[in-house]
Design an enzyme around this catalytic site. Structure first.
Site, PDB file in Angstrom:
ATOM      1  N   GLU A 125      44.041  91.567 -25.324  1.00 37.80           N
ATOM      2  CA  GLU A 125      43.513  90.263 -24.949  1.00 37.80           C
ATOM      3  C   GLU A 125      43.508  90.112 -23.430  1.00 37.80           C
ATOM      4  O   GLU A 125      44.277  90.786 -22.732  1.00 37.80           O
ATOM      5  CB  GLU A 125      44.331  89.156 -25.603  1.00 37.80           C
ATOM      6  CG  GLU A 125      44.242  89.191 -27.115  1.00 37.80           C
ATOM      7  CD  GLU A 125      44.824  87.959 -27.781  1.00 37.80           C
ATOM      8  OE1 GLU A 125      45.370  87.095 -27.062  1.00 37.80           O
ATOM      9  OE2 GLU A 125      44.735  87.868 -29.019  1.00 37.80           O
ATOM     10  N   PRO A 126      42.636  89.246 -22.907  1.00 42.07           N
ATOM     11  CA  PRO A 126      42.507  89.121 -21.455  1.00 42.07           C
ATOM     12  C   PRO A 126      43.819  88.863 -20.723  1.00 42.07           C
ATOM     13  O   PRO A 126      44.038  89.382 -19.636  1.00 42.07           O
ATOM     14  CB  PRO A 126      41.545  87.929 -21.290  1.00 42.07           C
ATOM     15  CG  PRO A 126      40.720  87.956 -22.529  1.00 42.07           C
ATOM     16  CD  PRO A 126      41.653  88.410 -23.618  1.00 42.07           C
ATOM     17  N   GLY A 129      47.187  92.291 -22.215  1.00 39.62           N
ATOM     18  CA  GLY A 129      47.304  93.712 -21.943  1.00 39.62           C
ATOM     19  C   GLY A 129      48.061  94.424 -23.046  1.00 39.62           C
ATOM     20  O   GLY A 129      47.755  94.271 -24.227  1.00 39.62           O
ATOM     21  N   SER A 130      49.071  95.179 -22.668  1.00 38.78           N
ATOM     22  CA  SER A 130      49.851  95.954 -23.633  1.00 38.78           C
ATOM     23  C   SER A 130      50.885  95.126 -24.393  1.00 38.78           C
ATOM     24  O   SER A 130      51.508  95.627 -25.327  1.00 38.78           O
ATOM     25  CB  SER A 130      50.570  97.104 -22.909  1.00 38.78           C
ATOM     26  OG  SER A 130      49.635  98.034 -22.386  1.00 38.78           O
ATOM     27  N   GLU A 240      49.835 105.890 -33.847  1.00 38.79           N
ATOM     28  CA  GLU A 240      50.273 107.285 -33.779  1.00 38.79           C
ATOM     29  C   GLU A 240      49.053 108.186 -33.685  1.00 38.79           C
ATOM     30  O   GLU A 240      49.009 109.100 -32.857  1.00 38.79           O
ATOM     31  CB  GLU A 240      51.121 107.641 -35.011  1.00 38.79           C
ATOM     32  CG  GLU A 240      52.475 106.972 -35.044  1.00 38.79           C
ATOM     33  CD  GLU A 240      53.296 107.370 -36.261  1.00 38.79           C
ATOM     34  OE1 GLU A 240      54.465 106.986 -36.329  1.00 38.79           O
ATOM     35  OE2 GLU A 240      52.753 108.064 -37.161  1.00 38.79           O
ATOM     36  N   ARG A 268      32.742 131.135  -5.167  1.00 39.36           N
ATOM     37  CA  ARG A 268      32.778 130.663  -3.778  1.00 39.36           C
ATOM     38  C   ARG A 268      33.642 131.589  -2.942  1.00 39.36           C
ATOM     39  O   ARG A 268      34.767 131.949  -3.329  1.00 39.36           O
ATOM     40  CB  ARG A 268      33.367 129.245  -3.746  1.00 39.36           C
ATOM     41  CG  ARG A 268      33.592 128.688  -2.347  1.00 39.36           C
ATOM     42  CD  ARG A 268      32.290 128.179  -1.724  1.00 39.36           C
ATOM     43  NE  ARG A 268      32.576 127.344  -0.582  1.00 39.36           N
ATOM     44  CZ  ARG A 268      32.686 127.800   0.684  1.00 39.36           C
ATOM     45  NH1 ARG A 268      32.528 129.098   0.935  1.00 39.36           N
ATOM     46  NH2 ARG A 268      32.945 126.956   1.666  1.00 39.36           N
ATOM     47  N   GLY A 339      36.450 121.439  -2.736  1.00 43.57           N
ATOM     48  CA  GLY A 339      36.257 120.985  -1.366  1.00 43.57           C
ATOM     49  C   GLY A 339      35.251 119.850  -1.298  1.00 43.57           C
ATOM     50  O   GLY A 339      35.252 118.929  -2.118  1.00 43.57           O
ATOM     51  N   GLU A 363      45.219 102.694 -24.590  1.00 44.91           N
ATOM     52  CA  GLU A 363      46.044 102.867 -25.802  1.00 44.91           C
ATOM     53  C   GLU A 363      47.522 102.621 -25.515  1.00 44.91           C
ATOM     54  O   GLU A 363      48.406 103.313 -26.035  1.00 44.91           O
ATOM     55  CB  GLU A 363      45.854 104.275 -26.365  1.00 44.91           C
ATOM     56  CG  GLU A 363      45.998 104.365 -27.878  1.00 44.91           C
ATOM     57  CD  GLU A 363      44.718 103.977 -28.597  1.00 44.91           C
ATOM     58  OE1 GLU A 363      44.744 103.789 -29.815  1.00 44.91           O
ATOM     59  OE2 GLU A 363      43.680 103.856 -27.933  1.00 44.91           O
TER      60      GLU A 363
END
Length: 384
Positions: A125-126, A129-130, A240, A268, A339, A363
């Site tokens: 949700e806004p 989060g976790s 899981e 290279r 590079g 996740e």
């Protein structure tokens, strides 16, 4: 080490050929255009990828978790977004298989097996989060219906999903809070708005959306298993699979970074010799390969525990944590090896560098994974 069955080995090889022949030659243009990979998704359906977790009785071609891990890595090696397009789908299939009623299985699993219906899960949700237990989305009983109000964010495939495993609160006053959560098998309809596609650093092609539920009605029988209050435990079991899947996405990105770097370092030249012969570059390659191998073994260990029917939330968290960090390191090392070309959008390594952070924050962030891991370490020690 547990090996794959012969038919599983053939399936992994088939997916690898699909990636090498169809995806890798065209992925750069599609990714830069942020183009939805419709044709590749259709090919994935034909390969049976959406039915890998569906029992045979419902039309699927189930494989071991180790096989699923290998297939996910191959997809992500080609384009991480392809693995994302089937990740949440598989979690929903697992949830239905483990916890759904016979009616729910019969209604959804055959269509999910073919990819006719694709599924996603809606957790974040806004403002949460976790922290899932802080969610505000509710499903209130009204006669034989549930009325859903709230919002979700970062929902992959939301515009194309025909089934959404929605984690919400059916009893906001329950204590502890997770006892009041249920998974609702929601479908597109009146009261459910996909409000916008979120702009992203990487993970292009597939959409990540915000969902708004505004007096969205659905029959109360749409609760997974029909008995409310078990949603949090059900989703933790589903995750899981989800976290093993995210670990495998990270493996795919790291493998692609190593593959491209090894090729480039042999082609290279500088100071009269291939750059891999310079110790600093050679050390990067050696470290990338070593860490990738270690991450694979940790992920396979979690997958094998899952196949053995053993609890693997800690192991899946470890795999997701380690593999995602390794993917980020490998992506950065690939830029170093290339590079200036590594900073150019003409080479794929810049995409790996943009895709890799998703696995660190998705996740459940890696900080959350560490909480899960230490919690299980203490619980399994028997000393708490």
């Amino acid at each position: 080490m547990i090996d794959l069955l012969e038919e599983e080995q053939e399936l992994v090889a088939l997916v690898r050929r699909f990636i090498d022949r169809e995806v890798k030659p065209e992925v750069q243009a599609k990714e830069h255009a942020n183009e939805y990979p419709e044709a590749w998704i259709e090919q994935m359906k034909q390969l049976g990828i959406y039915g890998l977790a569906v029992p045979e009785a419902y039309g699927g071609t189930p494989v071991s978790m180790r096989c699923y891990a290998r297939i996910t890595e191959e997809l992500a090696r080609g384009w991480m977004s392809l693995a994302g397009a089937m990740g949440g789908h598989t979690v929903v299939v697992k949830l239905l298989t483990l916890f759904g009623t016979e009616e729910q299985k019969a209604q959804w699993l055959p269509k999910l097996a073919t990819g006719e219906v694709r599924a996603t899960m809606a957790l974040t949700e806004p403002g949460g989060g976790s922290d899932l237990q802080a969610m505000l989305t509710t499903a209130t009983r009204d006669g034989d219906d549930l009325v859903v109000r709230g919002s979700k964010t970062w929902i992959t495939n939301a515009r194309r999903a025909g089934l959404i495993a929605l984690l919400c609160k059916t009893d906001p006053d329950a204590q502890p809070r997770h006892k009041g959560m249920s998974i609702v098998l929601a479908t597109p309809g009146e009261g459910l708005e996909v409000s916008r596609d979120l702009p992203k650093l990487g993970y292009k092609g597939v959409e990540s959306c915000e969902l708004i539920f505004d007096n969205y009605r659905i029959p109360a029988s749409a609760i997974l298993g029909t008995t409310p209050g078990h949603g949090f435990a059900q989703m933790m079991k589903g995750l899981e699979t989800g976290r093993i899947q995210v670990a495998c996405r990270a493996l795919g990105v790291a493998a692609a970074a190593l593959e491209d770097s090894l090729k480039y370092a042999q082609e290279r030249e500088s100071f009269g010799k291939p750059i891999w012969k310079h110790q600093s570059v050679g050390n990067y390659l050696a470290d990338m390969a070593t860490k990738l191998t270690a991450a694979r073994q940790l992920t396979y260990y979690a997958a094998d525990r899952y196949d053995a029917g053993e609890r693997c939330d800690m192991e899946a968290g470890m795999a997701k944590l380690f593999a995602s960090e390794i993917a980020m390191e490998a992506a950065l090392d690939a830029v170093r090896i290339h590079g200036g070309m590594g900073y150019s959008t003409e080479f794929d390594v810049e995409r790996y560098f943009r895709d890799a952070p998703l696995m660190i924050v998705g996740e459940g962030t890696n900080e959350i994974q560490r909480n899960v891991i230490v919690g299980q370490l203490v619980a399994r020690s028997g000393l708490d």
